[in-house]
Design a protein around this motif. Structure first.
Motif, PDB file in Angstrom:
ATOM      1  N   ASP A  42     -67.055  72.348 -59.094  1.00 23.77           N
ATOM      2  CA  ASP A  42     -67.713  71.025 -58.670  1.00 23.77           C
ATOM      3  C   ASP A  42     -68.902  71.174 -57.860  1.00 23.77           C
ATOM      4  O   ASP A  42     -69.589  69.865 -57.682  1.00 23.77           O
ATOM      5  CB  ASP A  42     -66.516  70.271 -58.179  1.00 23.77           C
ATOM      6  N   GLY A  43     -68.936  72.052 -57.024  1.00 20.50           N
ATOM      7  CA  GLY A  43     -70.284  72.155 -56.301  1.00 20.50           C
ATOM      8  C   GLY A  43     -71.596  72.008 -57.022  1.00 20.50           C
ATOM      9  O   GLY A  43     -72.591  71.548 -56.503  1.00 20.50           O
ATOM     10  N   LEU A  44     -71.548  72.589 -57.931  1.00 25.89           N
ATOM     11  CA  LEU A  44     -72.719  72.615 -59.173  1.00 25.89           C
ATOM     12  C   LEU A  44     -72.395  71.319 -59.898  1.00 25.89           C
ATOM     13  O   LEU A  44     -73.576  70.521 -59.935  1.00 25.89           O
ATOM     14  CB  LEU A  44     -72.718  73.618 -60.032  1.00 25.89           C
ATOM     15  N   PHE A  45     -71.496  70.783 -60.458  1.00 26.73           N
ATOM     16  CA  PHE A  45     -71.533  69.661 -61.378  1.00 26.73           C
ATOM     17  C   PHE A  45     -71.650  68.484 -60.486  1.00 26.73           C
ATOM     18  O   PHE A  45     -72.232  67.391 -61.168  1.00 26.73           O
ATOM     19  CB  PHE A  45     -70.068  69.815 -61.907  1.00 26.73           C
ATOM     20  N   GLY A  46     -71.186  68.341 -59.129  1.00 26.98           N
ATOM     21  CA  GLY A  46     -71.651  67.277 -58.384  1.00 26.98           C
ATOM     22  C   GLY A  46     -72.790  67.097 -57.919  1.00 26.98           C
ATOM     23  O   GLY A  46     -73.321  65.830 -57.606  1.00 26.98           O
ATOM     24  N   ALA A  47     -73.463  67.963 -58.245  1.00 27.70           N
ATOM     25  CA  ALA A  47     -75.005  67.984 -57.599  1.00 27.70           C
ATOM     26  C   ALA A  47     -76.008  67.544 -58.600  1.00 27.70           C
ATOM     27  O   ALA A  47     -77.180  67.326 -58.616  1.00 27.70           O
ATOM     28  CB  ALA A  47     -75.524  69.356 -56.794  1.00 27.70           C
ATOM     29  N   LEU A  48     -75.572  67.807 -59.972  1.00 23.65           N
ATOM     30  CA  LEU A  48     -76.596  67.612 -60.824  1.00 23.65           C
ATOM     31  C   LEU A  48     -76.083  66.531 -62.166  1.00 23.65           C
ATOM     32  O   LEU A  48     -74.655  66.481 -62.294  1.00 23.65           O
ATOM     33  CB  LEU A  48     -76.727  68.843 -61.837  1.00 23.65           C
ATOM     34  N   LEU A  49     -76.916  65.969 -62.907  1.00 24.87           N
ATOM     35  CA  LEU A  49     -76.491  65.077 -63.864  1.00 24.87           C
ATOM     36  C   LEU A  49     -76.089  65.963 -65.020  1.00 24.87           C
ATOM     37  O   LEU A  49     -76.559  67.004 -65.523  1.00 24.87           O
ATOM     38  CB  LEU A  49     -77.530  63.958 -64.205  1.00 24.87           C
ATOM     39  N   GLU A  50     -75.171  65.280 -65.942  1.00 27.93           N
ATOM     40  CA  GLU A  50     -74.861  66.115 -67.131  1.00 27.93           C
ATOM     41  C   GLU A  50     -75.673  66.274 -68.061  1.00 27.93           C
ATOM     42  O   GLU A  50     -76.048  67.429 -68.862  1.00 27.93           O
ATOM     43  CB  GLU A  50     -73.555  65.294 -67.841  1.00 27.93           C
ATOM     44  N   ALA A  51     -76.755  65.300 -68.202  1.00 23.11           N
ATOM     45  CA  ALA A  51     -77.983  65.361 -69.182  1.00 23.11           C
ATOM     46  C   ALA A  51     -78.949  66.672 -68.742  1.00 23.11           C
ATOM     47  O   ALA A  51     -79.183  67.399 -69.521  1.00 23.11           O
ATOM     48  CB  ALA A  51     -78.684  64.152 -69.081  1.00 23.11           C
ATOM     49  N   ILE A  70     -78.396  76.777 -60.822  1.00 25.28           N
ATOM     50  CA  ILE A  70     -78.005  76.877 -59.129  1.00 25.28           C
ATOM     51  C   ILE A  70     -79.337  76.675 -58.520  1.00 25.28           C
ATOM     52  O   ILE A  70     -79.093  75.831 -57.530  1.00 25.28           O
ATOM     53  CB  ILE A  70     -77.864  78.521 -59.136  1.00 25.28           C
ATOM     54  N   ASP A  71     -80.596  77.094 -58.879  1.00 25.60           N
ATOM     55  CA  ASP A  71     -81.577  76.402 -58.126  1.00 25.60           C
ATOM     56  C   ASP A  71     -81.654  74.968 -57.875  1.00 25.60           C
ATOM     57  O   ASP A  71     -81.860  74.509 -56.706  1.00 25.60           O
ATOM     58  CB  ASP A  71     -83.020  77.105 -58.573  1.00 25.60           C
ATOM     59  N   LYS A  72     -81.699  74.240 -58.923  1.00 26.26           N
ATOM     60  CA  LYS A  72     -81.718  72.545 -59.030  1.00 26.26           C
ATOM     61  C   LYS A  72     -80.513  72.107 -58.121  1.00 26.26           C
ATOM     62  O   LYS A  72     -80.710  71.100 -57.501  1.00 26.26           O
ATOM     63  CB  LYS A  72     -81.641  72.315 -60.336  1.00 26.26           C
ATOM     64  N   ALA A  73     -79.427  72.788 -58.509  1.00 28.66           N
ATOM     65  CA  ALA A  73     -78.205  72.243 -57.530  1.00 28.66           C
ATOM     66  C   ALA A  73     -78.379  72.461 -55.973  1.00 28.66           C
ATOM     67  O   ALA A  73     -78.308  71.407 -55.136  1.00 28.66           O
ATOM     68  CB  ALA A  73     -76.824  73.128 -57.895  1.00 28.66           C
ATOM     69  N   LEU A  74     -79.216  73.594 -55.691  1.00 33.05           N
ATOM     70  CA  LEU A  74     -79.487  73.662 -54.181  1.00 33.05           C
ATOM     71  C   LEU A  74     -80.659  72.677 -53.745  1.00 33.05           C
ATOM     72  O   LEU A  74     -80.514  72.413 -52.594  1.00 33.05           O
ATOM     73  CB  LEU A  74     -79.970  75.268 -53.699  1.00 33.05           C
ATOM     74  N   GLN A  75     -81.636  72.672 -54.374  1.00 29.12           N
ATOM     75  CA  GLN A  75     -82.420  71.627 -54.321  1.00 29.12           C
ATOM     76  C   GLN A  75     -82.020  70.162 -54.209  1.00 29.12           C
ATOM     77  O   GLN A  75     -82.475  69.614 -53.464  1.00 29.12           O
ATOM     78  CB  GLN A  75     -83.498  71.661 -55.278  1.00 29.12           C
ATOM     79  N   ALA A  76     -81.139  70.057 -54.820  1.00 23.62           N
ATOM     80  CA  ALA A  76     -80.469  68.819 -54.880  1.00 23.62           C
ATOM     81  C   ALA A  76     -79.680  68.421 -53.509  1.00 23.62           C
ATOM     82  O   ALA A  76     -78.849  67.299 -53.516  1.00 23.62           O
ATOM     83  CB  ALA A  76     -79.737  68.277 -56.207  1.00 23.62           C
ATOM     84  N   GLY A  77     -79.361  69.412 -52.857  1.00 23.91           N
ATOM     85  CA  GLY A  77     -78.578  69.521 -51.691  1.00 23.91           C
ATOM     86  C   GLY A  77     -77.070  69.552 -52.016  1.00 23.91           C
ATOM     87  O   GLY A  77     -76.195  68.840 -51.273  1.00 23.91           O
ATOM     88  N   ALA A  78     -76.800  70.437 -52.823  1.00 33.57           N
ATOM     89  CA  ALA A  78     -75.333  70.648 -53.201  1.00 33.57           C
ATOM     90  C   ALA A  78     -74.571  70.888 -51.943  1.00 33.57           C
ATOM     91  O   ALA A  78     -74.946  71.699 -50.951  1.00 33.57           O
ATOM     92  CB  ALA A  78     -75.321  71.850 -53.885  1.00 33.57           C
ATOM     93  N   ARG A  79     -73.433  70.163 -51.656  1.00 31.74           N
ATOM     94  CA  ARG A  79     -72.698  70.157 -50.397  1.00 31.74           C
ATOM     95  C   ARG A  79     -71.482  71.145 -50.582  1.00 31.74           C
ATOM     96  O   ARG A  79     -70.736  71.358 -49.712  1.00 31.74           O
ATOM     97  CB  ARG A  79     -72.192  68.795 -50.085  1.00 31.74           C
ATOM     98  N   ASP A  80     -71.262  71.962 -51.710  1.00 38.69           N
ATOM     99  CA  ASP A  80     -70.044  72.712 -51.829  1.00 38.69           C
ATOM    100  C   ASP A  80     -70.535  74.102 -52.539  1.00 38.69           C
ATOM    101  O   ASP A  80     -71.738  73.941 -53.072  1.00 38.69           O
ATOM    102  CB  ASP A  80     -69.089  71.975 -52.798  1.00 38.69           C
ATOM    103  N   ASN A  81     -69.731  75.013 -52.437  1.00 40.29           N
ATOM    104  CA  ASN A  81     -70.040  76.333 -53.223  1.00 40.29           C
ATOM    105  C   ASN A  81     -70.358  76.021 -54.785  1.00 40.29           C
ATOM    106  O   ASN A  81     -69.731  75.152 -55.379  1.00 40.29           O
ATOM    107  CB  ASN A  81     -68.947  77.325 -53.225  1.00 40.29           C
TER     108      ASN A  81
END
Length: 90
Positions: A42-51, A70-81
């Motif tokens: 959910d750390g990745l899924f919560g940071a990015l849109l499904e599309a 992974i890079d985009k999730a980190l750039q989006a400020g992912a708050r979880d692993n």
């Protein structure tokens, strides 16, 4: 890409070592060539849109796509692993 998250998506209902006996359900199926099977936390899924996830996975290079996710999730400020596993059937 349909969402599979439910209200209890963060609840683990089976784990190795949690109980003395682990009941495994297994099925054998033939997988279509070029299908992509994707699992993520959910750390990745919560940071990015499904599309966005779908678009990157369909690029053809699954290894490059998972790193981009992974890079985009980190750039989006992912708050979880964030954990990603993707497999393309050859």
């Amino acid at each position: 890409m349909a969402s599979r998250l439910s209200a209890a998506s963060n609840v683990m209902n089976r784990a190795v070592g949690a109980n003395e006996t682990l009941y495994v359900v297994a099925t054998v199926v033939e997988l279509p060539k070029d299908d992509i099977y994707f699992l993520c936390s959910d750390g990745l899924f919560g940071a990015l849109l499904e599309a966005e996830i779908s678009y990157l996975l369909q690029s053809g290079d699954v290894e490059k796509a998972t790193q981009s996710l992974i890079d985009k999730a980190l750039q989006a400020g992912a708050r979880d692993n964030g954990t990603v596993v993707a497999v393309k059937i050859q």
